[in-house]
Design a protein around this motif. Structure first.
Motif, PDB file in Angstrom:
ATOM      1  N   SER A 234       0.635  -0.333   0.130  1.00  8.10           N
ATOM      2  CA  SER A 234       0.063  -0.144   0.262  1.00  8.10           C
ATOM      3  C   SER A 234       0.955   0.915  -0.157  1.00  8.10           C
ATOM      4  N   THR A 237       2.455   1.914  -3.239  1.00 13.99           N
ATOM      5  CA  THR A 237       1.704   2.339  -4.570  1.00 13.99           C
ATOM      6  C   THR A 237       1.557   3.976  -4.676  1.00 13.99           C
ATOM      7  N   ALA A 238       2.220   4.370  -3.019  1.00 15.62           N
ATOM      8  CA  ALA A 238       2.763   5.951  -2.972  1.00 15.62           C
ATOM      9  C   ALA A 238       3.437   6.466  -4.487  1.00 15.62           C
ATOM     10  N   GLN A 239       4.756   5.387  -3.796  1.00 19.05           N
ATOM     11  CA  GLN A 239       6.268   5.793  -4.450  1.00 19.05           C
ATOM     12  C   GLN A 239       6.665   4.292  -5.992  1.00 19.05           C
TER      13      GLN A 239
ATOM     14  N   GLU B 232      -5.804   9.761  -1.885  1.00 23.15           N
ATOM     15  CA  GLU B 232      -4.612   8.628  -3.055  1.00 23.15           C
ATOM     16  C   GLU B 232      -4.226   9.824  -3.794  1.00 23.15           C
ATOM     17  N   GLU B 233      -2.724  10.476  -2.978  1.00 23.49           N
ATOM     18  CA  GLU B 233      -2.449  11.101  -3.728  1.00 23.49           C
ATOM     19  C   GLU B 233      -1.278  10.474  -5.160  1.00 23.49           C
ATOM     20  N   SER B 234      -1.605   9.516  -4.753  1.00 22.88           N
ATOM     21  CA  SER B 234      -0.753   9.350  -6.344  1.00 22.88           C
ATOM     22  C   SER B 234      -1.986   8.354  -7.088  1.00 22.88           C
ATOM     23  N   PHE B 255       5.314  14.360  -5.500  1.00 20.47           N
ATOM     24  CA  PHE B 255       4.942  14.859  -6.814  1.00 20.47           C
ATOM     25  C   PHE B 255       5.348  16.028  -7.578  1.00 20.47           C
ATOM     26  N   THR B 377      -1.196   9.054   1.891  1.00 24.97           N
ATOM     27  CA  THR B 377      -0.037   8.806   2.022  1.00 24.97           C
ATOM     28  C   THR B 377       0.561  10.280   2.624  1.00 24.97           C
ATOM     29  N   LYS B 380      -0.089   9.596   6.399  1.00 24.82           N
ATOM     30  CA  LYS B 380       0.568   9.031   7.119  1.00 24.82           C
ATOM     31  C   LYS B 380       1.681   8.714   6.667  1.00 24.82           C
TER      32      LYS B 380
END
Lengths: 281, 527
Positions: A234, A237-239, B232-234, B255, B377, B380
């Motif tokens: 999880s 996913t952001a990375q 969720e930023e991505s 980002f 994100t 967190k």
């Protein structure tokens, strides 16, 4: 059928041997996580954040500069213990309920069947989500939620087994010589009915790992900094564009584990030969 | 024969398909999708009077009397001009003629007379607290008679909580106003709103009363605007990249390099109005002890967070206010910035001694606290870094991630949380009152800060300042006192980043302290 030992029979098929070896390694990793992990799974080193796999960090580091390999090893502990615990709970409760329902029949059987069918009408993930919403996020509630989500299949399986067995001659004989219901249930019926349940439990452990990972992915399982494979994916996913290894390696480990469990389950079915009537062996 | 028929049908289908896709691309240019990221997610209502959290779409549904530009100057929107008496006890506003609400009702002085008293008893009552009564002079002129001079009146009137709703539907709908329907005078009408998911707006074709901050003085350029809430930023970034969205409101800084490298995405940067901080619940153990609060506040390493999580962009925070405000210039001794030695010393003094496993212990109890963060994100990650920083001084913080739409109601339980990570966007010192006044314990006063001395200074700052300079002095004093009690730890001040795809263009200059209606109506489709 030969009388060779069960491990020997499993090891006879190469798939069984390989998967058993993999699982054994994984269990050892989980048990010895504190000793074999190269780094502390929680220690951050922000200057090393998102570094790719290297000699110092074999699988790279995550967004906080924590060693990914150490986290995967520690994650094995989380994922395996939660799934094994929850499936054990599920098998224990499910088998007892199912056996009792199948043996006693009547109103009790109907109540159990209705409740079990009701829980079975929800997808496991939904049921687990509802339960966690009630219990609150965390490892214990995840284990309980997964355990309850899989309860139905073991209850039904045991019930069906018991219902076919209870008309057999050896049970009638036990009743006639005056054995108590508890004795018949626990000494005669369950031991004969349990093998397919155990195998089903083995296979369900694979599903439970996936479910645990899914819940972890939603942030409902292990709470940070304790790693679980799903939660690692999880945060990966952001990375995904910056540090793809964070999501890839835990994903691979989950996939490999689930495949190994399934192959091992198949080997177990073959070795136990449970497709044949049980007492013929 | 059969074959022929089939082929004919296929051809017809293909033709129809082309026609439909042609029509679709024409429609697409009329529509745009904006993404609201983590900090904007979860506004439960578009009722500006009662809301404590509003998002960007609010200013498109409603108009305000005045707007504030980036240079802090005020511009009339529904008001054409205003003047104040020498003693500051009267404010007279001239209203724009010909303004109509979405349901056809006229906007006039009567609307204002009805509107101001509606704030009574709400969380936003402070905005009109100084107004004693509203007098209707004529159809397009109103006068506010003040209890006491309020140097902050225009600034309040420019806030999104002072968007003006339509009286009749407001009364008729009760609590449903702002959720099922929302009627204002703004450039867009609310078509559909699903809390935490999306808001669909359709153009108000009658709109002709934009402020002089907008180039576009007529109806907006897009027929339909959809605001999607994506925590969720991505995911938000992927939506923009793949064409599922046209603009991201508040791009996460991490980002930025990726977006700048992407030729299909343009990034617009303006100065920040935001501050990220960690409230400390002063009403529960161990934080009832001021030494423990101070120790905790000084354990936060702001510079490290800015460097590692935000790529060094923006500024660290050392007070509760953004640095562009005069009231943030406090005496240096009140500033809070990382000092691990001071933190450890204070913990020791408070009786929390380091235990064998690196966690402090007092009377056999470990220093273990509940740490809340909302989903998304950035929050967190912040929570995890803070967790490690607190661990370094001997505090174990157990993180709980809560859904952004429910976290505020969870705070209202008052004692379930001990630490949290939060952010606010505001450009006025009265935010100190909003988050630390004893009138709002639980939420917005997540710190549960309730201190008689602070209340006294709050009253002076909020109600006793006669002019702007006095207000600055009074608020600085109040701010300094709050800082001295450590009900929070300051962390970071981001810049504002917007990213848009190729289908839209943003105006060169964003008017106002953030992106709101005055500049959104100037966003154009690219054909």
């Amino acid at each position: 059928m030969s009388r060779s030992s069960l491990p020997a029979r499993i090891a006879r098929s190469p798939r069984g041997a390989l998967s058993a070896l993999f699982l054994l390694g994984l269990v050892l990793c989980a048990l010895l996580a504190y000793w074999i992990a190269p780094y502390d799974y929680a220690s951050q080193n922000l200057s090393l954040a998102n570094s790719p796999p290297s000699a110092a960090h074999w699988l790279g580091t995550d967004e906080f500069g924590r060693d990914l390999l150490s986290r995967i090893i520690q994650g094995a502990r989380t994922s395996l213990s939660v799934s094994v615990l929850s499936i054990s709970l599920s098998v224990a409760v499910g088998a007892s309920l199912g056996a009792a329902a199948g043996y006693f029949g009547g109103v009790f059987d109907r109540i159990v069947t209705v409740i079990v069918d009701l829980t079975w009408s929800f997808p496991e993930i939904l049921l687990a989500l509802i339960l966690i919403a009630i219990l609150g996020p965390g490892l214990h509630s995840t284990a309980i939620a997964i355990g309850i989500a899989y309860l139905a299949q073991f209850t039904r399986l045991t019930r069906a087994q018991v219902m076919t067995l209870k008309n057999e001659v050896f049970i009638e004989a036990s009743i006639n010589i005056g054995a108590s219901p508890a004795r018949i249930l626990f000494c005669h019926l369950l031991p004969n009915a349990i093998t397919p349940v155990i195998v089903a439990g083995m296979l369900a452990t694979g599903d439970a790992i996936v479910l645990e990972a899914t819940l972890g992915f939603f942030g409902l399982g292990a709470q940070p900094p304790l790693p679980s494979w799903g939660a690692m994916m999880s945060s990966g996913t952001a990375q995904i564009f910056i540090a793809p290894w964070i999501i890839i390696f835990p994903g691979l480990v989950i996939a490999a584990t689930v495949i190994a469990i399934n192959l091992f389950g198949d080997a177990l079915i073959e070795a136990l030969d449970i497709r044949r009537p049980l007492r013929d062996g | 024969m059969t074959k022929m028929k089939v082929r004919g049908a296929a051809l017809a289908l293909a033709l129809a398909g082309t026609a439909i896709s042609g029509a679709l691309s024409a429609v697409v240019a009329q529509e745009a999708t904006f993404v609201l990221t983590a900090r904007w997610v979860g506004a439960p209502t578009y009722n500006p009077i009662k809301a404590t959290k509003l998002n960007t779409a609010t200013t498109l549904i409603y108009d305000r009397l005045v707007l504030q530009d980036a240079d802090q100057s005020f511009h009339g929107q529904l008001a054409t001009s205003w003047e104040t008496s020498a003693d500051g006890k009267q404010w007279t506003f001239k209203l724009k003629p010909g303004v109509k609400f979405h349901n056809g009702e006229p906007f006039n002085a009567k609307t204002i007379e009805w509107w101001v008293p509606q704030f009574k008893g709400t969380e936003n009552a402070f905005t009109v607290e100084a107004i004693e009564r509203v007098e209707v002079i004529d159809d397009l002129t109103v006068r506010f008679h003040m209890k006491n001079p309020d140097p902050n009146l225009l600034s309040n009137l420019a806030s999104s909580f002072m968007c003006i709703p339509e009286p009749k539907s407001y009364q008729a709908l009760g609590d449903k106003f702002g959720v099922s329907e929302a009627v204002g005078t703004g450039p867009y009408k609310l078509q559909q709103f699903t809390v935490g998911q999306q808001t669909v707006l359709v153009r108000n074709d009658d709109y002709a009363w934009a402020s002089d901050l907008s180039k576009n003085q007529g109806p907006a350029k897009f027929k339909k605007l959809t605001f999607r809430e994506i925590a969720e930023e991505s995911t938000a970034y992927l939506e923009l990249k793949t064409g599922g969205a046209d603009l991201i409101v508040a791009v996460p800084t991490d980002f930025l390099p990726r977006m700048q490298a992407d030729k299909s995405i343009k990034v617009v940067t303006i100065p920040g109005t935001e501050l990220v901080y960690m409230p400390i619940n002063t009403s529960v153990e161990p934080f009832t002890d001021i030494k423990v609060r101070e120790a905790t506040a000084f354990a936060v390493n702001q510079a490290e967070i800015m460097k590692s999580l935000y790529g060094g962009l923006g500024e660290v925070a050392d007070t509760f206010l953004i640095s562009s405000l005069q009231e943030s210039k406090v005496d240096p001794k009140y500033k809070i910035s990382y000092d691990p030695e001071r933190s450890k010393r204070l913990f020791d003094e408070a009786g929390w001694k380091l235990g064998p496993n690196g966690i402090r212990v007092k009377d056999g109890k470990p220093l273990q606290v509940k740490f809340w963060a909302q989903n998304g994100t950035e929050f967190k990650r912040l929570a995890e870094v803070l967790q490690a920083q607190l661990k370094a001084v001997g505090m174990q913080a157990d993180i709980t991630i809560l859904d952004s739409s429910t976290i505020n109601s969870q705070y209202r339980k008052k004692t379930d949380h001990q630490l949290a990570v939060r952010a606010y966007l505001w450009t006025n010192a009265d935010i100190v009152d909003w988050f630390f006044s004893a009138k709002r314990l639980g939420y917005p006063n997540v710190s549960m800060f309730n201190d008689p001395e602070a209340e006294k200074l709050n009253d002076i700052a909020m109600n006793k300042s006669r002019n702007w300079d006095e207000r600055v002095v009074n608020f600085t004093k109040y701010h300094e006192y709050v800082l001295s009690q450590y009900p929070f730890a300051p962390i970071y001040q981001p810049v504002q980043l917007f990213a848009h795809g190729k289908r839209v263009t943003m105006p060169e200059k964003i008017r106002g302290s953030g992106l709101s209606s005055q500049s959104i109506v100037d966003i154009e489709p690219v054909n």
